[in-house]
Design an enzyme around this catalytic site. Structure first.
Site, PDB file in Angstrom:
ATOM      1  N   THR A 298     -15.538  36.548 -33.364  1.00 42.42           N
ATOM      2  CA  THR A 298     -16.362  36.231 -32.195  1.00 42.42           C
ATOM      3  C   THR A 298     -17.614  35.564 -32.762  1.00 42.42           C
ATOM      4  O   THR A 298     -18.060  35.943 -33.855  1.00 42.42           O
ATOM      5  CB  THR A 298     -16.754  37.482 -31.374  1.00 42.42           C
ATOM      6  OG1 THR A 298     -17.570  38.320 -32.194  1.00 42.42           O
ATOM      7  CG2 THR A 298     -15.537  38.269 -30.909  1.00 42.42           C
ATOM      8  N   HIS A 299     -18.130  34.585 -32.068  1.00 39.87           N
ATOM      9  CA  HIS A 299     -19.265  33.794 -32.575  1.00 39.87           C
ATOM     10  C   HIS A 299     -18.940  33.165 -33.931  1.00 39.87           C
ATOM     11  O   HIS A 299     -19.838  32.906 -34.721  1.00 39.87           O
ATOM     12  CB  HIS A 299     -20.533  34.648 -32.708  1.00 39.87           C
ATOM     13  CG  HIS A 299     -20.786  35.524 -31.515  1.00 39.87           C
ATOM     14  ND1 HIS A 299     -21.490  35.108 -30.417  1.00 39.87           N
ATOM     15  CD2 HIS A 299     -20.380  36.789 -31.242  1.00 39.87           C
ATOM     16  CE1 HIS A 299     -21.526  36.083 -29.517  1.00 39.87           C
ATOM     17  NE2 HIS A 299     -20.850  37.112 -29.987  1.00 39.87           N
TER      18      HIS A 299
ATOM     19  N   GLU B 158      -8.242  15.974 -35.822  1.00 42.15           N
ATOM     20  CA  GLU B 158      -9.552  15.500 -35.338  1.00 42.15           C
ATOM     21  C   GLU B 158      -9.384  14.531 -34.172  1.00 42.15           C
ATOM     22  O   GLU B 158     -10.150  14.555 -33.202  1.00 42.15           O
ATOM     23  CB  GLU B 158     -10.312  14.795 -36.463  1.00 42.15           C
ATOM     24  CG  GLU B 158     -10.726  15.726 -37.586  1.00 42.15           C
ATOM     25  CD  GLU B 158     -11.179  14.931 -38.798  1.00 42.15           C
ATOM     26  OE1 GLU B 158     -12.302  14.417 -38.777  1.00 42.15           O
ATOM     27  OE2 GLU B 158     -10.406  14.812 -39.761  1.00 42.15           O
TER      28      GLU B 158
ATOM     29  N   LYS C  44      -9.813  13.580 -51.523  1.00 42.43           N
ATOM     30  CA  LYS C  44      -9.795  14.041 -50.138  1.00 42.43           C
ATOM     31  C   LYS C  44      -8.410  14.119 -49.536  1.00 42.43           C
ATOM     32  O   LYS C  44      -7.551  13.287 -49.774  1.00 42.43           O
ATOM     33  CB  LYS C  44     -10.647  13.116 -49.259  1.00 42.43           C
ATOM     34  CG  LYS C  44     -12.140  13.214 -49.483  1.00 42.43           C
ATOM     35  CD  LYS C  44     -12.715  14.602 -49.225  1.00 42.43           C
ATOM     36  CE  LYS C  44     -12.710  14.968 -47.765  1.00 42.43           C
ATOM     37  NZ  LYS C  44     -13.720  14.205 -47.002  1.00 42.43           N
TER      38      LYS C  44
ATOM     39  N   ASN D 210       0.811  -1.217   0.000  1.00 43.59           N
ATOM     40  CA  ASN D 210       0.000   0.000   0.000  1.00 43.59           C
ATOM     41  C   ASN D 210       0.848   1.273   0.000  1.00 43.59           C
ATOM     42  O   ASN D 210       0.517   2.241  -0.690  1.00 43.59           O
ATOM     43  CB  ASN D 210      -0.938   0.007   1.209  1.00 43.59           C
ATOM     44  CG  ASN D 210      -1.890  -1.176   1.175  1.00 43.59           C
ATOM     45  OD1 ASN D 210      -1.948  -1.901   0.182  1.00 43.59           O
ATOM     46  ND2 ASN D 210      -2.636  -1.374   2.255  1.00 43.59           N
TER      47      ASN D 210
ATOM     48  N   LYS E 126      -4.284   3.681 -11.872  1.00 47.08           N
ATOM     49  CA  LYS E 126      -3.099   3.663 -12.734  1.00 47.08           C
ATOM     50  C   LYS E 126      -3.409   3.631 -14.222  1.00 47.08           C
ATOM     51  O   LYS E 126      -2.796   4.348 -15.000  1.00 47.08           O
ATOM     52  CB  LYS E 126      -2.190   2.504 -12.338  1.00 47.08           C
ATOM     53  CG  LYS E 126      -1.249   2.937 -11.205  1.00 47.08           C
ATOM     54  CD  LYS E 126      -0.439   1.805 -10.654  1.00 47.08           C
ATOM     55  CE  LYS E 126      -1.300   0.868  -9.854  1.00 47.08           C
ATOM     56  NZ  LYS E 126      -1.989   1.516  -8.707  1.00 47.08           N
TER      57      LYS E 126
ATOM     58  N   SER F 285      -8.901   9.430 -48.271  1.00 48.67           N
ATOM     59  CA  SER F 285     -10.168   8.721 -48.126  1.00 48.67           C
ATOM     60  C   SER F 285     -10.114   7.458 -48.975  1.00 48.67           C
ATOM     61  O   SER F 285      -9.501   7.436 -50.034  1.00 48.67           O
ATOM     62  CB  SER F 285     -11.307   9.623 -48.607  1.00 48.67           C
ATOM     63  OG  SER F 285     -12.415   8.838 -49.015  1.00 48.67           O
TER      64      SER F 285
ATOM     65  N   GLN G 154      -6.529   0.730  -6.993  1.00 47.68           N
ATOM     66  CA  GLN G 154      -5.704   0.188  -8.078  1.00 47.68           C
ATOM     67  C   GLN G 154      -6.173   0.709  -9.444  1.00 47.68           C
ATOM     68  O   GLN G 154      -5.424   0.708 -10.404  1.00 47.68           O
ATOM     69  CB  GLN G 154      -5.766  -1.344  -8.039  1.00 47.68           C
ATOM     70  CG  GLN G 154      -5.051  -2.038  -9.158  1.00 47.68           C
ATOM     71  CD  GLN G 154      -4.945  -3.533  -8.914  1.00 47.68           C
ATOM     72  OE1 GLN G 154      -4.211  -3.975  -8.056  1.00 47.68           O
ATOM     73  NE2 GLN G 154      -5.692  -4.318  -9.668  1.00 47.68           N
TER      74      GLN G 154
HETATM   75  N1  ARG Z   1      -1.706  -3.383  -6.985  1.00 48.65           N
HETATM   76  C1  ARG Z   1      -2.208  -2.580  -5.910  1.00 48.65           C
HETATM   77  C2  ARG Z   1      -2.508  -1.156  -6.356  1.00 48.65           C
HETATM   78  O1  ARG Z   1      -2.160  -0.828  -7.431  1.00 48.65           O
HETATM   79  C3  ARG Z   1      -1.215  -2.521  -4.796  1.00 48.65           C
HETATM   80  C4  ARG Z   1      -1.314  -3.695  -3.981  1.00 48.65           C
HETATM   81  C5  ARG Z   1      -2.022  -3.481  -2.710  1.00 48.65           C
HETATM   82  N2  ARG Z   1      -2.881  -4.569  -2.588  1.00 48.65           N
HETATM   83  C6  ARG Z   1      -3.399  -5.009  -1.456  1.00 48.65           C
HETATM   84  N3  ARG Z   1      -4.158  -6.023  -1.513  1.00 48.65           N
HETATM   85  N4  ARG Z   1      -3.171  -4.424  -0.330  1.00 48.65           N
HETATM   86  O2  ARG Z   1      -3.111  -0.380  -5.645  1.00 48.65           O
END
Ligand code: ARG
Length: 490
Positions: free
Chosen positions: A175-176, A310, A303, A127, A345, A297, A342
């Site tokens: 503008t607009h 875009e 084109k 953690n 990420k 295209s 988790q």
């Molecule tokens: N992979 C977890 C995360 O990205 C970290 C691990 C913590 N997991 C746990 N069971 N305490 O947050």
């Protein structure tokens, strides 16, 4: 290889579906450098503090360094990873996919250095470990070499170059999306420079708050060992340690902040992209993208499409989604760590990758485009862009602005019927249009006031589109570009 860190308490096997569903290796493996770096410093601290025997700490450090070297050289092979949770965890005859990067690094370490490796996780939890990894990642992704700040500055550099090259071209300001007043192309381009400058400041500000080392917080309550948190923080380049272990393991403010800042960048890039799309249409023809930055295209042979611009516009939505995902994940979570976290990420990595890609695409796309300054000037000469300045002319001669506005409105209507521009009217026509009592206010110098160059030049106050303020703006932007990097200034 041991692919679980927590088998002891369990008699039964984990269900395949849960193993797959909770697996984060396929995306958190990109934290391997940060994970090794933080583990090396943690192991050193354990040895220095006598928490584990010094020589075992040394063996751990040597093992982790060897893993790093072998990963860098490609000698050490990554276990295969699925690309989605459904494909995570290999079939029955193949080795299992590790649960996460932390599990894999520890397993590799134990393979190499034996029992000593099993001491690495003393006084640590995944953690606080994942928090240190993510913070280290964020610093590098935003402020490191090849990171977001560098890519923002590259786009700013292109804008400044274009402003130097074509800056004094007169184009319609809108503008607009209706032609409004003439502006210099350089002034228009540098508007984006300043947006991006604020973006850089926001990133630096986010990193200042993220710059606290969470190690030593353990799972949630701190650890019952004489750890030296300050030393660890310094060794890892953090300016301070976190203040509260519960907060340290469950705080994702810095992820939300980074995602907000990245969303604002995408909002800016999306506006710029939208202008490229508009400007490269035949209706505008202000810009022609080079062949290398256009697509064709499959059905319409003629084109030439601005797909790249875009997509930048479209991907803004995706990054906003990343922000909303993490905000929603964190809302309502009780203290302290919960596995929900988790989910931060993939959103963070996706946003960083998307912003980097967008910046790296837009910079050369703009730099290689043909800027059709003749078309801009032509567009600026229609649409009564000097109407406000005719009113201002009358004001200078003593007429109240509201009356002048009314008189010029009449003149514009007259021109529209006649199919001509204000400057095409004769002195007598103009005098007739402002009304009997005011006719003498209009003198031959009115035609100078109507010339677009003079309309632009008349805007002399700092920050305006006039030639002088624009040159000052350009100088200020150039000198800002030369200054330091995000996070390193103060
Ligand atoms: N992979 C977890 C995360 O990205 C970290 C691990 C913590 N997991 C746990 N069971 N305490 O947050």
């Amino acid at each position: 290889m041991e692919t679980k860190l927590w088998g002891g308490r369990f008699a039964g096997e984990i269900a395949k579906i849960l193993a797959r569903f909770q697996n984060s290796y396929r995306f958190d493996r990109r934290l391997w450098r940060q994970d090794l770096r933080a583990s090396i410093v943690h192991a050193r601290m354990l040895g220095r503090q006598g928490i584990i025997p010094e020589e075992e700490a040394e063996r751990i450090v040597a093992g982790l360094e060897a893993i790093r070297a072998d990963l860098e050289s490609g000698r050490l092979r990554w276990p295969e990873a699925g690309s989605t949770w459904e494909s995570a965890v290999a079939g029955p005859h193949e080795p299992e996919e590790p649960e996460d990067i932390h599990t894999l690094v520890e397993a590799w370490l134990v393979e190499r250095v034996g029992e000593a490796g099993k001491r690495l996780h003393t006084a640590r939890s995944r953690n606080d470990q994942v928090q240190v990894d993510t913070r280290l990642y964020l610093k590098e992704a935003l402020a490191g070499p090849g990171g977001v700040d560098e890519a923002v500055r590259e786009l700013q550099r292109v804008l400044v170059e274009l402003a130097k090259q074509y800056g004094e071209t007169i184009m319609p300001g809108y503008t607009h999306l209706q032609r409004a007043q003439p502006v210099l192309l350089g002034h228009h381009l540098l508007a984006y420079f300043w947006m991006l400058e604020r973006d850089r400041q926001r990133l630096a500000d986010c990193l200042r708050r993220a710059d606290a080392c969470p190690l030593g917080s353990g799972a949630l309550a701190g650890v019952p060992y004489p750890v030296d948190r300050e030393w660890v923080a310094r060794e890892l380049g953090f300016s301070r340690i976190s203040e509260n272990s519960l907060d340290a393991v469950s705080d994702r403010d810095y992820v939300v902040e980074a995602l907000s800042d990245l969303s604002i960048i995408m909002m800016h890039l999306s506006r710029l992209a939208e202008e490229i799309v508009l400007w490269s249409s035949s209706e505008f023809s202000f810009v022609e993208l080079s062949d290398s930055y256009s697509t064709g295209s499959s059905i319409m042979p003629q084109k030439k499409n601005p797909d790249g611009a875009e997509l930048v516009r479209g991907k803004a939505g995706r990054v906003f989604g990343d922000l909303l995902a993490v905000l929603t994940v964190c809302k309502g979570l009780p203290l302290a760590y919960n596995k929900d976290l988790q989910e931060d990420k993939e959103a963070l990595f996706d946003a960083v990758d998307t912003v980097l890609g967008s910046l790296r695409l837009l910079a050369p796309m703009l730099a290689t485009a043909r800027w059709r300054t003749e078309r801009m000037e032509e567009a600026a000469s229609g649409g009564f862009l000097n109407a406000t300045d005719l009113a201002d002319y009358l004001v200078r001669k003593g007429m109240p602005f509201r009356r002048a506005h009314e008189a010029v409105g009449r003149a514009v209507r007259y021109c529209l019927e006649k199919g001509c521009r204000l400057e095409d009217l004769s002195l007598d026509e103009l005098r007739g249009l402002v009304g009997a009592g005011a006719a003498q206010l209009i003198q031959p110098d009115v035609f100078e006031a109507l010339a677009l160059r003079n309309v632009v030049a008349a805007r002399r106050a700092p920050g305006s589109t006039g030639y002088e303020p624009f040159r000052q703006e350009l100088a200020a932007a150039s000198s800002l570009l030369e200054r330091g990097q995000v996070g390193k200034e103060d």
